[in-house]
Design an enzyme around this catalytic site. Structure first.
Site, mmCIF file in Angstrom:
data_model
loop_
_atom_site.group_PDB
_atom_site.id
_atom_site.type_symbol
_atom_site.label_atom_id
_atom_site.label_comp_id
_atom_site.label_asym_id
_atom_site.label_seq_id
_atom_site.Cartn_x
_atom_site.Cartn_y
_atom_site.Cartn_z
ATOM 1 N N ARG A 109 0.820 -1.210 0.000
ATOM 2 C CA ARG A 109 0.000 0.000 0.000
ATOM 3 C C ARG A 109 0.858 1.266 0.000
ATOM 4 N NH1 ARG A 109 -3.273 -3.338 -1.060
ATOM 5 N NH2 ARG A 109 -5.320 -3.692 -0.125
ATOM 6 N N SER A 120 -12.106 -0.234 1.743
ATOM 7 C CA SER A 120 -11.583 -0.533 3.079
ATOM 8 C C SER A 120 -11.220 0.769 3.789
ATOM 9 C CB SER A 120 -10.341 -1.413 2.978
ATOM 10 O OG SER A 120 -10.661 -2.647 2.378
ATOM 11 N N GLU A 136 -6.927 3.850 5.374
ATOM 12 C CA GLU A 136 -6.634 3.704 3.950
ATOM 13 C C GLU A 136 -7.319 4.827 3.184
ATOM 14 O OE1 GLU A 136 -7.079 0.019 0.840
ATOM 15 O OE2 GLU A 136 -6.310 -0.389 2.834
#
Length: 301
Positions: A153, A204, A274
């Site tokens: 990520r 998410s 996120e």
């Protein structure tokens, strides 16, 4: 270019107020000219993992969704940053090319996917990447895969003020039916584990901490029973927040803060969002973002 543009319908959360100025470039060349003209502008793709403040944003945005060019030469594919993941997955599949099956259900754009090194089903966007054309505020440059500093990520885009313009990939030749079967499998999995985009959400909410699952931690503290104003935690997975179609950005941030605090109080683990945030006109939102450590905090006053 649009002035005082209401952004809510362009976001997957269906939340957001008026943006002072918004550009919609259609080519890389036009995009670069706007970036030179508007050096303080913030760049967004499909606004699928971004919470935009209901109190608006007193700055300039560049939204790249009209930059949708895909060029295929043999196994090499050059893609504009605004291309959506599902479109790219389907286009290369029609050309018997494999490597993007995991993106069939992704709502985001390629530029955003590269910046966060999007992944699913054992594949990530950096796997097949050759190079990225970027703009660093002064010049257009080409970064190799190694120079992008990919991690979970993460990419160099999160550490430096560089903007993805386009990217080149090298894919594998494979039978079209095999590729499509894998995409259907991935899509079925996604539909059974994540809310449909008919339920306004931002994907998410929190990243998985090392060696654990944000969803598991959140479920263990009863997050599925949590709500705030016009939002609630999805009943099928505790790491998703659903807009009941009356929500404000403040509702979302308050609920995220409640979820994060509950996990930290029980486990001593600080969940990292996120979701990104764009705003700055409401002081409570500013304080909540600081507590949550939301990325793009530099947008805030």
């Amino acid at each position: 270019m649009e002035n005082n543009f209401n952004i809510s319908n362009l976001t997957s959360f269906k939340i957001g107020g008026e943006i002072k100025k918004v550009y919609f470039p259609t080519t890389v060349e036009e995009f670069i000219e706007i970036l030179k003209k508007e050096p303080e502008a913030r760049v967004f793709g499909n606004l699928s993992n971004t919470l935009v403040s209901s109190f608006g944003y007193d700055g300039t945005l560049i939204v790249t969704t009209k930059m949708d060019n895909i060029v295929i030469k043999g196994n090499r594919v050059v893609v504009d940053c605004g291309v959506k993941g599902p479109k790219l997955a389907q286009t290369v599949a029609e050309n018997n090319l494999s490597g993007f099956e995991f993106m069939i259900g992704f709502p985001g754009s390629i530029g955003g996917n590269i910046c966060m090194n999007a992944s699913a089903h054992g594949q990530c966007i950096s796997d097949k990447l050759v190079s990225v054309k970027i703009y660093d505020g002064q010049d257009v440059k080409t970064y190799s895969k190694a120079e992008m500093e990919f991690a979970y990520r993460h990419s160099i885009c999160m550490d430096k003020d560089i903007i993805v313009l386009s990217a080149e990939f090298e894919l594998e030749s494979k039978n079209a039916e095999e590729i499509k079967a894998k995409m259907q499998e991935n899509l079925a999995f996604r539909n059974s584990h994540q809310p449909s985009m008919a339920l306004p959400n931002c994907g998410s909410v929190f990243k998985n901490p090392p060696g654990d699952s944000a969803g598991r931690l959140l479920e263990s503290i009863g997050a599925k029973q949590m709500s705030e104003g016009g939002v609630h935690v999805w009943e099928n997975h505790a790491n998703f927040i659903i807009n009941d179609k009356t929500a404000t950005s403040l509702d979302v941030l308050r609920l995220m803060n409640k979820m994060s605090n509950a996990v930290e109080n029980k486990y001593g683990i600080k969940l990292i969002p996120e979701v990104r945030f764009l705003g700055g006109n409401n002081q409570e939102e500013v304080e909540l973002c600081k507590n949550l450590k939301i990325e793009s905090i530099k947008n805030l006053k």
